[in-house]
Scaffold this active site. Structure first.
Site, PDB file in Angstrom:
ATOM      1  N   ASP A   1       0.461  -1.375  -0.402  1.00 38.98           N
ATOM      2  CA  ASP A   1      -0.176  -0.237   0.498  1.00 38.98           C
ATOM      3  C   ASP A   1       0.339   1.308   0.316  1.00 38.98           C
ATOM      4  OD1 ASP A   1      -2.131   2.195   0.986  1.00 38.98           O
ATOM      5  OD2 ASP A   1      -3.768   0.792   1.796  1.00 38.98           O
TER       6      ASP A   1
ATOM      7  N   ASP B   1      -7.602   1.533 -10.511  1.00 37.26           N
ATOM      8  CA  ASP B   1      -8.721   1.028 -10.568  1.00 37.26           C
ATOM      9  C   ASP B   1      -9.760   2.034 -10.397  1.00 37.26           C
ATOM     10  OD1 ASP B   1     -10.930  -0.747 -10.241  1.00 37.26           O
ATOM     11  OD2 ASP B   1      -9.444  -2.485  -9.884  1.00 37.26           O
TER      12      ASP B   1
ATOM     13  N   LYS C   1     -17.946   0.237  -9.151  1.00 28.88           N
ATOM     14  CA  LYS C   1     -19.917   0.338  -8.263  1.00 28.88           C
ATOM     15  C   LYS C   1     -19.462   0.640  -6.994  1.00 28.88           C
ATOM     16  CE  LYS C   1     -19.975  -4.716  -9.490  1.00 28.88           C
ATOM     17  NZ  LYS C   1     -19.874  -6.396  -9.662  1.00 28.88           N
TER      18      LYS C   1
ATOM     19  N   TYR D   1      -2.526   1.313 -19.669  1.00 30.74           N
ATOM     20  CA  TYR D   1      -3.818   1.022 -19.866  1.00 30.74           C
ATOM     21  C   TYR D   1      -4.356   2.467 -20.922  1.00 30.74           C
ATOM     22  CZ  TYR D   1      -3.079  -2.334 -15.677  1.00 30.74           C
ATOM     23  OH  TYR D   1      -2.222  -2.905 -15.039  1.00 30.74           O
TER      24      TYR D   1
END
Length: 241
Positions: free
Chosen positions: A120, A142, A146, A218
């Site tokens: 992290d 990311d 949701k 990405y």
């Protein structure tokens, strides 16, 4: 945990949980051997206590320190390290296969100014001395689309607090995403934070990547799909006094 409440220790651990994949496909033998040999030399280990000493992380003096949170396969991190050999770079990425790809690029480029952290990023930010970072990148994180997963998003007020403490005055925080809801989320959080100033003056400033940046895989994937990424540049406001 009585009454369903988290203890202080458990709450702290929850804030540091790294979500998403940690491992993907099994590494090829050659790539695994490279990781086994080189990663221990590149890996940044936190000291048992006290702050990190950036100068002690690299084999030669550095003129500044940059951080990339979630470097993916490392193409942007390595390109920046090649372009700025006078600086030291810390890259944070918990995904082992991405770490392996970055290790291979570091080896190929013969870089000595990159250190990697496979956990992290907040653990690093909490241990960096105040006003240490000359720039920080959060590129295509990311989006956790949701609603119930929004708390997993790396761009949050606690993380911005840590970045505000670690960045030098006038240093830049650069972000990018191809997810429009996350772009709005990033803007909302950063515009509310008193330490950051948005540098955009016209639409082109957030519609195009900065000239000194390198595209990531990405980003290229998003462009290939016809998506239009958003690029955000914020400056750390000078500290009072």
């Amino acid at each position: 945990m009585s009454g369903g409440l988290l203890t202080a220790a458990a709450a702290s651990e929850e804030r540091r949980r790294v979500y998403g994949r940690r491992k993907g496909k099994k590494l090829r033998a050659g790539r695994q051997a490279l990781v086994d040999e080189l990663l221990p030399r590149l890996q940044l280990d936190l000291p048992p206590s006290g702050p990190l000493d950036p100068a002690a992380l690299f084999p030669r003096p550095i003129l500044g320190l940059w951080l990339e949170i979630g470097f993916g396969a490392g193409e942007h991190l390595v390109a920046q390290a090649r372009a700025h050999p006078e600086l030291g770079f810390i890259g944070c990425e918990p995904y082992l296969n991405g770490m392996a790809a970055c290790v291979a690029q570091v080896a190929e480029s013969g870089l000595d100014n990159v250190r990697l952290f496979g956990d992290d990023a907040r653990l690093i930010l909490e241990r960096l001395p105040r006003a240490t970072l000359g720039r920080a990148h959060i590129l295509f994180p990311d989006p956790w689309p949701k609603v119930r997963h929004h708390r997993r998003r790396i761009v949050s007020m606690p993380v911005l607090d840590l970045l505000a403490a670690a960045l030098t005055d006038e240093a830049e925080l650069r972000l990018a995403t191809d997810h429009m809801d996350y772009a709005r989320w990033m803007l909302a959080h950063l515009m509310r934070h008193p330490a950051f100033e948005w540098l955009a003056e016209r639409p082109a400033d957030w519609q195009a990547r900065a000239e000194d940046e390198t595209p990531t895989r990405y980003e290229q994937k998003a462009l290939d799909q016809g998506l239009k990424p958003i690029y955000l540049r914020f400056r750390r406001r000078p500290r009072a006094g």
